[in-house]
Motif scaffolding. Structure first.
Motif, PDB file in Angstrom:
ATOM      1  N   PRO A  58       0.798  -1.229   0.000  1.00 34.97           N
ATOM      2  CA  PRO A  58       0.000   0.000   0.000  1.00 34.97           C
ATOM      3  C   PRO A  58       0.837   1.290   0.000  1.00 34.97           C
ATOM      4  CG  PRO A  58       0.147  -0.857   2.214  1.00 34.97           C
ATOM      5  CD  PRO A  58       0.872  -1.844   1.321  1.00 34.97           C
ATOM      6  N   SER A  59       2.160   1.199  -0.144  1.00 33.04           N
ATOM      7  CA  SER A  59       2.971   2.419  -0.126  1.00 33.04           C
ATOM      8  C   SER A  59       2.678   3.263  -1.361  1.00 33.04           C
ATOM      9  CB  SER A  59       4.462   2.086   0.002  1.00 33.04           C
ATOM     10  OG  SER A  59       4.891   1.301  -1.077  1.00 33.04           O
ATOM     11  N   SER A  60       2.921   4.547  -1.256  1.00 27.53           N
ATOM     12  CA  SER A  60       2.480   5.461  -2.300  1.00 27.53           C
ATOM     13  C   SER A  60       3.331   5.524  -3.562  1.00 27.53           C
ATOM     14  CB  SER A  60       2.325   6.870  -1.717  1.00 27.53           C
ATOM     15  OG  SER A  60       3.547   7.290  -1.154  1.00 27.53           O
ATOM     16  N   PRO A  61       4.660   5.300  -3.527  1.00 30.44           N
ATOM     17  CA  PRO A  61       5.398   5.420  -4.785  1.00 30.44           C
ATOM     18  C   PRO A  61       4.998   4.332  -5.773  1.00 30.44           C
ATOM     19  CG  PRO A  61       6.902   5.184  -2.918  1.00 30.44           C
ATOM     20  CD  PRO A  61       5.513   4.995  -2.407  1.00 30.44           C
ATOM     21  N   PRO A  62       5.030   4.642  -7.080  1.00 32.28           N
ATOM     22  CA  PRO A  62       4.740   3.594  -8.056  1.00 32.28           C
ATOM     23  C   PRO A  62       5.859   2.554  -8.076  1.00 32.28           C
ATOM     24  CG  PRO A  62       5.450   5.593  -9.141  1.00 32.28           C
ATOM     25  CD  PRO A  62       5.333   5.910  -7.682  1.00 32.28           C
ATOM     26  N   GLY A  63       5.507   1.320  -8.417  1.00 31.10           N
ATOM     27  CA  GLY A  63       6.505   0.256  -8.457  1.00 31.10           C
ATOM     28  C   GLY A  63       7.017  -0.020  -7.066  1.00 31.10           C
ATOM     29  N   PRO A  64       8.068  -0.689  -6.887  1.00 29.30           N
ATOM     30  CA  PRO A  64       8.770  -1.406  -7.951  1.00 29.30           C
ATOM     31  C   PRO A  64       7.995  -2.637  -8.375  1.00 29.30           C
ATOM     32  CG  PRO A  64       9.805  -1.835  -5.836  1.00 29.30           C
ATOM     33  CD  PRO A  64       8.695  -0.849  -5.592  1.00 29.30           C
ATOM     34  N   GLU A  65       8.356  -3.124  -9.523  1.00 32.89           N
ATOM     35  CA  GLU A  65       7.678  -4.302 -10.057  1.00 32.89           C
ATOM     36  C   GLU A  65       8.122  -5.557  -9.323  1.00 32.89           C
ATOM     37  OE1 GLU A  65       5.244  -3.653 -12.055  1.00 32.89           O
ATOM     38  OE2 GLU A  65       5.882  -1.572 -12.024  1.00 32.89           O
ATOM     39  N   ARG A  66       7.366  -6.607  -9.493  1.00 29.87           N
ATOM     40  CA  ARG A  66       7.650  -7.908  -8.884  1.00 29.87           C
ATOM     41  C   ARG A  66       8.997  -8.423  -9.387  1.00 29.87           C
ATOM     42  NH1 ARG A  66       3.166 -10.041 -10.345  1.00 29.87           N
ATOM     43  NH2 ARG A  66       2.146  -9.751  -8.356  1.00 29.87           N
ATOM     44  N   PHE A 109      29.668 -20.908  -2.431  1.00 30.81           N
ATOM     45  CA  PHE A 109      28.573 -21.801  -2.792  1.00 30.81           C
ATOM     46  C   PHE A 109      27.341 -20.937  -2.984  1.00 30.81           C
ATOM     47  CE2 PHE A 109      28.347 -21.605   1.816  1.00 30.81           C
ATOM     48  CZ  PHE A 109      26.990 -21.604   2.113  1.00 30.81           C
ATOM     49  N   GLY A 110      26.310 -21.497  -3.579  1.00 25.82           N
ATOM     50  CA  GLY A 110      25.125 -20.695  -3.852  1.00 25.82           C
ATOM     51  C   GLY A 110      23.840 -21.465  -3.678  1.00 25.82           C
ATOM     52  N   LEU A 111      22.788 -20.709  -3.438  1.00 27.73           N
ATOM     53  CA  LEU A 111      21.450 -21.261  -3.352  1.00 27.73           C
ATOM     54  C   LEU A 111      20.459 -20.201  -3.802  1.00 27.73           C
ATOM     55  CD1 LEU A 111      20.530 -21.259   0.399  1.00 27.73           C
ATOM     56  CD2 LEU A 111      22.874 -21.195  -0.308  1.00 27.73           C
ATOM     57  N   VAL A 112      19.227 -20.587  -3.979  1.00 26.98           N
ATOM     58  CA  VAL A 112      18.183 -19.686  -4.443  1.00 26.98           C
ATOM     59  C   VAL A 112      17.164 -19.533  -3.326  1.00 26.98           C
ATOM     60  CG1 VAL A 112      16.393 -19.331  -6.194  1.00 26.98           C
ATOM     61  CG2 VAL A 112      18.556 -20.426  -6.823  1.00 26.98           C
ATOM     62  N   ASP A 113      16.831 -18.276  -2.999  1.00 29.27           N
ATOM     63  CA  ASP A 113      15.842 -18.062  -1.938  1.00 29.27           C
ATOM     64  C   ASP A 113      14.426 -18.203  -2.500  1.00 29.27           C
ATOM     65  OD1 ASP A 113      14.822 -15.614  -2.919  1.00 29.27           O
ATOM     66  OD2 ASP A 113      15.883 -14.396  -1.457  1.00 29.27           O
ATOM     67  N   PRO A 114      13.398 -18.192  -1.650  1.00 28.68           N
ATOM     68  CA  PRO A 114      12.032 -18.400  -2.138  1.00 28.68           C
ATOM     69  C   PRO A 114      11.521 -17.331  -3.103  1.00 28.68           C
ATOM     70  CG  PRO A 114      12.143 -18.927   0.186  1.00 28.68           C
ATOM     71  CD  PRO A 114      13.473 -18.296  -0.181  1.00 28.68           C
ATOM     72  N   SER A 115      12.166 -16.157  -3.162  1.00 28.54           N
ATOM     73  CA  SER A 115      11.760 -15.137  -4.129  1.00 28.54           C
ATOM     74  C   SER A 115      12.361 -15.407  -5.506  1.00 28.54           C
ATOM     75  CB  SER A 115      12.193 -13.743  -3.664  1.00 28.54           C
ATOM     76  OG  SER A 115      13.592 -13.531  -3.881  1.00 28.54           O
ATOM     77  N   GLY A 116      13.321 -16.323  -5.558  1.00 20.84           N
ATOM     78  CA  GLY A 116      14.036 -16.600  -6.793  1.00 20.84           C
ATOM     79  C   GLY A 116      15.388 -15.916  -6.868  1.00 20.84           C
ATOM     80  N   ALA A 117      15.758 -15.172  -5.821  1.00 19.89           N
ATOM     81  CA  ALA A 117      17.052 -14.474  -5.808  1.00 19.89           C
ATOM     82  C   ALA A 117      18.191 -15.457  -5.564  1.00 19.89           C
ATOM     83  CB  ALA A 117      17.068 -13.388  -4.727  1.00 19.89           C
ATOM     84  N   TRP A 118      19.270 -15.273  -6.305  1.00 18.43           N
ATOM     85  CA  TRP A 118      20.479 -16.061  -6.117  1.00 18.43           C
ATOM     86  C   TRP A 118      21.192 -15.543  -4.874  1.00 18.43           C
ATOM     87  CZ3 TRP A 118      22.375 -20.414  -7.953  1.00 18.43           C
ATOM     88  CH2 TRP A 118      23.706 -20.726  -7.679  1.00 18.43           C
ATOM     89  N   VAL A 119      21.536 -16.434  -3.952  1.00 17.82           N
ATOM     90  CA  VAL A 119      22.286 -16.088  -2.750  1.00 17.82           C
ATOM     91  C   VAL A 119      23.676 -16.689  -2.912  1.00 17.82           C
ATOM     92  CG1 VAL A 119      22.408 -16.241  -0.244  1.00 17.82           C
ATOM     93  CG2 VAL A 119      20.176 -16.083  -1.370  1.00 17.82           C
ATOM     94  N   ASP A 120      24.679 -15.820  -2.958  1.00 12.78           N
ATOM     95  CA  ASP A 120      26.061 -16.200  -3.211  1.00 12.78           C
ATOM     96  C   ASP A 120      26.821 -16.043  -1.894  1.00 12.78           C
ATOM     97  OD1 ASP A 120      28.083 -16.909  -5.085  1.00 12.78           O
ATOM     98  OD2 ASP A 120      28.732 -14.825  -5.206  1.00 12.78           O
ATOM     99  N   VAL A 121      27.246 -17.150  -1.309  1.00 15.45           N
ATOM    100  CA  VAL A 121      27.975 -17.117  -0.044  1.00 15.45           C
ATOM    101  C   VAL A 121      29.455 -17.245  -0.382  1.00 15.45           C
ATOM    102  CG1 VAL A 121      28.273 -18.158   2.229  1.00 15.45           C
ATOM    103  CG2 VAL A 121      25.999 -18.144   1.145  1.00 15.45           C
ATOM    104  N   VAL A 122      30.239 -16.210  -0.020  1.00 14.59           N
ATOM    105  CA  VAL A 122      31.628 -16.160  -0.463  1.00 14.59           C
ATOM    106  C   VAL A 122      32.600 -15.891   0.679  1.00 14.59           C
ATOM    107  CG1 VAL A 122      30.972 -15.331  -2.751  1.00 14.59           C
ATOM    108  CG2 VAL A 122      31.649 -13.694  -1.016  1.00 14.59           C
TER     109      VAL A 122
END
Length: 139
Positions: A58-66, A109-122
């Motif tokens: 419900p925030s007022s600025p447009p976007g950001p997109e999904r 190593f890497g994994l993908v979070d539930p949003s689909g973002a790549w998590v890079d542990v370095v």
């Protein structure tokens, strides 16, 4: 500009699963939670944070997109990637990129979070001898 904080906000329907993922696997705590926004900070260092926002916010600025899972990744730098790899694997996370030493100077190593973002542990390590030579320029 005097910054007080900086953190990524990922727009996703999976804000609850993302909250649980970062709390369980990486030691983040919920600092603020509403039905459409969750802000998490590292237990070890509260300046390290990430947030998730519902697409119907419900925030007022447009976007950001999904967020569509492409064009962005979240790096978590650690002192010992091998130790963290074992912890994350034992916590039940699905590893998408097995632990390895990269020639440019990272153990990761890497994994993908539930949003689909790549998590890079370095972890920063010594690069292979001469790896960076072709990429360095002199003024």
């Amino acid at each position: 500009m005097q910054l007080e904080s900086a953190y990524p906000v990922i727009v996703t329907e999976a804000i609850g699963p993302c909250r649980d993922f970062y709390a369980r696997h990486f030691g983040f705590d919920v600092v603020f939670e509403s039905s459409w926004f969750i802000y998490l900070a590292s237990k070890a260092n509260p300046a390290l944070a990430v947030a998730f926002m519902s697409p119907d916010h419900p925030s007022s600025p447009p976007g950001p997109e999904r967020f569509n899972g492409q064009g962005m990744f979240f790096t978590l730098q650690v002192s010992d990637a091998a130790v963290e790899f074992q912890k994350v694997r034992q916590s039940g996370a699905r590893i998408a990129y097995e632990l390895r030493d990269e020639p440019w100077g990272q153990r990761r190593f890497g994994l993908v979070d539930p949003s689909g973002a790549w998590v890079d542990v370095v972890q920063q390590i010594e690069p292979a001898p001469g790896f960076w030579d072709p990429y360095m320029t002199s003024a």
